[in-house]
Design an enzyme around this catalytic site. Structure first.
Site, PDB file in Angstrom:
ATOM      1  N   CYS A  10      38.837  50.868  39.790  1.00 25.36           N
ATOM      2  CA  CYS A  10      39.552  50.340  38.617  1.00 25.36           C
ATOM      3  C   CYS A  10      38.980  51.023  37.372  1.00 25.36           C
ATOM      4  O   CYS A  10      38.369  52.089  37.473  1.00 25.36           O
ATOM      5  CB  CYS A  10      39.481  48.812  38.545  1.00 25.36           C
ATOM      6  SG  CYS A  10      37.821  48.134  38.328  1.00 25.36           S
ATOM      7  N   ARG A  16      38.285  44.053  38.788  1.00 26.78           N
ATOM      8  CA  ARG A  16      39.187  44.164  39.943  1.00 26.78           C
ATOM      9  C   ARG A  16      38.564  44.865  41.151  1.00 26.78           C
ATOM     10  O   ARG A  16      38.625  44.335  42.272  1.00 26.78           O
ATOM     11  CB  ARG A  16      40.467  44.911  39.517  1.00 26.78           C
ATOM     12  CG  ARG A  16      41.304  44.125  38.540  1.00 26.78           C
ATOM     13  CD  ARG A  16      42.363  44.997  37.893  1.00 26.78           C
ATOM     14  NE  ARG A  16      41.757  46.006  37.016  1.00 26.78           N
ATOM     15  CZ  ARG A  16      42.407  46.963  36.379  1.00 26.78           C
ATOM     16  NH1 ARG A  16      43.720  47.082  36.556  1.00 26.78           N
ATOM     17  NH2 ARG A  16      41.783  47.807  35.596  1.00 26.78           N
ATOM     18  N   ASP A 125      45.068  44.056  34.692  1.00 24.12           N
ATOM     19  CA  ASP A 125      43.670  43.962  34.285  1.00 24.12           C
ATOM     20  C   ASP A 125      43.414  42.562  33.723  1.00 24.12           C
ATOM     21  O   ASP A 125      44.001  42.187  32.705  1.00 24.12           O
ATOM     22  CB  ASP A 125      43.402  45.024  33.212  1.00 24.12           C
ATOM     23  CG  ASP A 125      41.916  45.139  32.889  1.00 24.12           C
ATOM     24  OD1 ASP A 125      41.161  44.198  33.205  1.00 24.12           O
ATOM     25  OD2 ASP A 125      41.529  46.170  32.322  1.00 24.12           O
TER      26      ASP A 125
HETATM   27  P1  4NP Z   1      38.295  46.270  35.450  1.00 24.04           P
HETATM   28  O1  4NP Z   1      38.441  45.528  34.054  1.00 24.04           O
HETATM   29  O2  4NP Z   1      38.855  47.674  35.246  1.00 24.04           O
HETATM   30  O3  4NP Z   1      39.134  45.472  36.381  1.00 24.04           O
HETATM   31  O4  4NP Z   1      36.830  46.274  35.801  1.00 24.04           O
HETATM   32  C1  4NP Z   1      37.883  46.039  32.883  1.00 24.04           C
HETATM   33  C2  4NP Z   1      36.598  45.703  32.551  1.00 24.04           C
HETATM   34  C3  4NP Z   1      36.029  46.193  31.382  1.00 24.04           C
HETATM   35  C4  4NP Z   1      36.753  47.038  30.584  1.00 24.04           C
HETATM   36  C5  4NP Z   1      38.045  47.378  30.929  1.00 24.04           C
HETATM   37  C6  4NP Z   1      38.598  46.887  32.085  1.00 24.04           C
HETATM   38  N1  4NP Z   1      36.190  47.536  29.386  1.00 24.04           N
HETATM   39  O5  4NP Z   1      36.909  48.210  28.627  1.00 24.04           O
HETATM   40  O6  4NP Z   1      35.013  47.296  29.121  1.00 24.04           O
END
Ligand code: 4NP
Length: 152
Positions: A10, A16, A125
């Protein structure tokens, strides 16, 4: 023994893909021919534990993902893994951009293609939303991993 290696990807590797890793690992528990890992296209959360909301929803389903640590996806992952499942179309573009050849590209697919083939459906997300988002993501990933488990 030749192993089948699966990587969940991800953006941050804290919401995720750590869930996808934990769910897939639990479904393949005891099957020594498989390895499961996860990574993020971004490196901001390298070395961090999963988001507390991901840890909580996993725990509700009897899974402990608290020991997993974030890391960034790298080009070497194309050599280390047989299947690279990305959570959304943006992750897909970011990973494909790093591919060196068609063999690399063929390893990459949207994880929800397992449920909705060819429809380009994203795992949303949940980072900026509430806990409902995490429950929703868990259910999608659980269904997708059931299907993937039967196919690999
Ligand atoms: P993930 O969610 O891609 O599902 O882990 C996110 C977690 C943190 C960030 C973006 C997406 N971030 O920009 O810090």
């Amino acid at each position: 023994m030749e192993k089948t290696r699966i990587l969940m990807v991800c953006l941050g590797n804290i919401c995720r893909s750590p869930l996808a890793e934990g769910i897939m690992r639990s479904k393949l528990f005891g099957r020594k021919k498989f390895e499961v890992d996860s990574a993020g296209t971004g490196g901001w959360h390298t070395g961090e534990a999963p988001d507390p909301r991901s840890i909580a929803i996993a725990k509700e389903h009897g899974l402990d993902i608290s020991g997993q640590r974030g890391r960034q996806f790298g080009v070497n992952d194309f050599d280390r893994f047989d299947h690279i499942f990305v959570m959304d179309n943006s992750n897909y573009r970011d990973v494909i951009r790093l591919a060196r050849n068609d063999q690399d590209k063929q390893k990459v697919s949207l994880i929800l293609d397992a449920i909705f083939p060819g429809e380009n459906v994203d795992v949303p997300d949940p980072y900026y939303g509430g806990t409902d988002g995490f429950a929703n993501v868990y259910d999608m990933l659980d269904q997708a991993c059931d299907i993937i488990k039967e196919r690999i």
